[in-house]
Design a protein around this motif. Sequence first.
Motif, mmCIF file in Angstrom:
data_model
loop_
_atom_site.group_PDB
_atom_site.id
_atom_site.type_symbol
_atom_site.label_atom_id
_atom_site.label_comp_id
_atom_site.label_asym_id
_atom_site.label_seq_id
_atom_site.Cartn_x
_atom_site.Cartn_y
_atom_site.Cartn_z
ATOM 1 N N HIS A 1 -3.137 3.297 -3.468
ATOM 2 C CA HIS A 1 -3.652 3.039 -2.276
ATOM 3 C C HIS A 1 -3.071 3.691 -1.023
ATOM 4 N N THR B 1 0.699 -1.166 -0.083
ATOM 5 C CA THR B 1 0.141 -0.098 0.146
ATOM 6 C C THR B 1 0.541 1.485 -0.064
ATOM 7 N N PRO C 1 -6.126 -2.060 0.963
ATOM 8 C CA PRO C 1 -5.386 -2.988 0.267
ATOM 9 C C PRO C 1 -5.414 -3.101 -1.014
ATOM 10 N N ALA D 1 -3.014 -5.244 5.591
ATOM 11 C CA ALA D 1 -2.790 -3.663 5.299
ATOM 12 C C ALA D 1 -3.051 -2.949 6.478
#
Length: 457
Positions: free
Chosen positions: A168, A163, A173, A182
Motif C-alpha cells: 500500500h 501503509t 488503507p 490512512a
Amino acid sequence: MTLSNSHIIAEYRERTPTSAALAERAQKVFPSGITHDSRHMYPYGIYIRAAEGAHKRDADGNVYTDYFGGHGALILGHAHPRVTEAAQAAFSRSTQFGANTEDEVIWGETVLRLLPAAERVRFTASGTEATLLALRLARAHTGRDKIVRLRGHYHGWHDNMATGYVSHFDGTPPPGVLREVADRTVLVDPDDPNVIEAAVQRDDVAAVFVEPTGASFGMIPLHPDTLHHLRAVTEKSGALLIFDEVISGFRVAPGGAQGTYGIAPDLTTLAKIVAGGTPGGAIAGKKAILDHLDFDAMAAAGQDKVLHPGTFNANPVSAAAGITALEIIESGEPCQRANAVAASLRQGFNRALAARDVPWSVYGTFSGFHFFMNPDGRAVHPEEFDPFSVSWRELKTKPADRVAALRLAWLLEGVDISGWPGGMTSAAHSDDDLVATIESFTRALDRMDAEGLLVRT
C-alpha cells in the motif's frame, strides 16, 4: 523457479524433524502457525530452545551463529550474564508492583544521560506503543493532524503506520485500517529530498517520522545530509522531527544515530536495546512536548493532558535489564565491536560473491548487513556497489525464492539471518564466528548454485 523439489528443502526437513512437528502443532493454534509475521518461512521456521552469546540451539540440537539478534535487541548477545542476573533478581522480587520503583528512576536517568536530545522520558511496553504515543504528543503539541512518513520505513504496526511499509505504497488503507486514518499520512519516497521538503512544509503536518539510519536499519539507506536538511525544514515549518531509534538507539553508538550525526530530533522513540532485550520501549525528547503528559503542567496551561496509562510501563524486570545493559553499552565498546564485525562480514561476503561472479552485493552501515539481490539485472560488482545508485524499490525488492533458498541453505551451514535478508551483529560475535560465518556463506552459495539458484554476470 521453485523450491518444492529442492535438495535444500529435503535436507532441512531431515535435520529439523522436531521443528517440523512443532510447526504442525502451531498450525492448529496460530494463524499461519506463527506469532510474528517475520517468522513466516517455507516450509517452516526453526524452533529455538536456548541461546547464549552469539549462538542459539534449536529443538533438534542444531546450533546456529545468530544474526537475527532478537530483532536487533541483543547488542550484547543472548543471555549476557550481568543482564540475566539483574533480570532474575528483579523477577524474584515480583514482576508488577502497581507502584513506582527506584529502578524506573535510575533507568530514566540513564536514558537521559546517554541520549543527547532527551530532556524527559516516558516508558512504554513496546516500540509500537512508543511511536503511537509520539504521534499523539505531536498532534497535541502542534494542533495539527497529518504526519509525513517515508516509504519503506517501519514505525510499528498500529493503524497510523500500516501503509507504505511492505505494501500500500500509494497510501490506500490495508485491511482493517480506516480510510480516514490512512488519509492522515503523507507518504513520500525516501530518495527524493525535494518531495520530502515540500511535504514537510505543509501547514497541517504535525510531525515527520524517520528511521535515521534508513529503513530497516539501513536496508534503504538515508543520507545524513537528508537528515540535517529535515531538521532545518521542520524547524522552519513547525512540524516535529521524530527519530525512530527503536533499532538504532544504543546500537549505532551509546548516543544513538542522533549522537553520531549530531542532530537533535524533537522526539525519539526507543525499544529493544533500551530494555536490555526484554519487552519495553520509551519516548524521549523535549520537556515542552513531554509536558503534555504532565498533570501539573497541563493544569497550569489550562489544557487537557495526553492520556497514557499502561500496565507494563517501566516494568521492574525490564527496568533492571535495561539499566544493566545501558551501563555496559555506555563505554562504547559493545557498539564499536558490533560495528567492526559487521564491516568485516560485509567485506568477506562481497569477496565470496565476486569470486563466483554473482551480481549481488552486501551493503550496510554500523552493525547491519543487507543483501542486494539485483531484481532488475543490473551490471553489479559486489565490492563496488553503491546502494544510493539505485531506487528504494530495487533495494526493497527481493526475489522470494532466492531469499528462501539463501536462508535455508545458510541454516544448514549453521547461520541464522533475518528475512530482509540480512542481519545484525553483536558484541558477542568473536573473530572465530566471523571467519566461520564467511566460510559458511560460501558453502551456502555452493548449495544454491547446485540447484540453479544463482544468476551470474
